[in-house]
Design a protein around this motif. Structure first.
Motif, short mmCIF file in Angstrom:
data_model
loop_
_atom_site.label_atom_id
_atom_site.label_comp_id
_atom_site.label_asym_id
_atom_site.label_seq_id
_atom_site.Cartn_x
_atom_site.Cartn_y
_atom_site.Cartn_z
N TRP A 10 0.86 -1.29 0.03
CA TRP A 10 0.08 0.15 -0.06
C TRP A 10 0.85 1.31 0.01
CZ3 TRP A 10 -4.73 -0.27 -1.38
CH2 TRP A 10 -5.53 0.81 -1.40
N PHE A 54 -6.98 -0.76 -4.47
CA PHE A 54 -5.47 -0.52 -4.96
C PHE A 54 -5.53 0.06 -6.19
CE2 PHE A 54 -6.83 -4.73 -6.55
CZ PHE A 54 -6.47 -4.62 -7.85
N SER A 60 -5.33 4.92 -3.77
CA SER A 60 -4.07 4.65 -3.77
C SER A 60 -3.56 4.98 -5.25
CB SER A 60 -4.19 3.18 -3.64
OG SER A 60 -2.98 2.31 -3.98
#
Length: 195
Positions: A10, A54, A60
């Motif tokens: 992450w 994601f 992100s």
């Protein structure tokens, strides 16, 4: 003798890292999009974990790093590593194009009733403690080259898995933290694998 070790991929360490470390009791390292794509980086893990969102740029910047590291990720799994990937949380196609097998994703939040495939008990532990009649999800997989672990009665795959070499990949659109029981099993092996 076994070892338990995971890495969460992450942008920055967050609550998911703390959950894996503190609630699941798993030695957890944080990796970001720069480290996974850096040729000099070497780490050893039983599993890599990619949390929900994601592919969504509002949450992100991980997706370009995953694409740049796709061969490395495949090698990690082929050599015995385990990969746990959650929902992309984005409508754009190709969010899973960095995986070594085909996965299409349809982004759609909602509670879904899940039926578990025969012989999938080890993997459905992911939802241990949750009501399988009302599981929070962020979508489903309308097409894929994996094995269905859990799907809706209408056939919408929500958890799939694929063996790749000596390792395995589990892809899920469940929008809940995985159970500590599942994480303990998934992140424990006889050895770590070089990433």
């Amino acid at each position: 003798m076994t070892t338990t070790r995971a890495a969460v991929l992450w942008d920055e360490p967050g609550t998911f890292n703390r959950y894996v470390d503190e609630c699941c009791g798993i030695c957890c390292e944080h990796l970001n999009q720069h480290l996974i794509a850096a040729p000099f980086y070497r780490g050893r893990y039983v599993s890599l974990i990619i949390p929900t969102g994601f592919a969504n740029q509002a949450y992100s910047r991980l997706l370009p790093g995953l694409r740049a590291a796709s061969e490395r990720i495949e090698r990690f799994v082929e050599n015995g590593g385990r990969l746990l990937v959650f929902g992309a949380a984005d409508e754009r196609p190709g969010a899973y194009d960095w995986l070594p097998f085909g996965v299409e994703y349809h982004f759609e939040f909602g509670q879904r009733r899940l039926a578990v495939a025969d012989g999938a008990e080890r993997y459905i532990q992911l939802l241990d403690g949750y009501d399988l009649d009302a599981v929070e999800t962020d979508g489903f997989f309308p097409a894929h080259e994996g094995e269905v672990i859990a799907a809706t009665p209408e056939g919408q795959a929500v958890i799939i898995r694929k063996t790749v070499g000596k390792g395995e990949i589990v892809v899920t659109s469940t929008h809940e933290y995985p159970s500590a029981k599942f994480m303990g099993t998934f992140c424990t092996a006889e050895r770590e694998t070089l990433f």
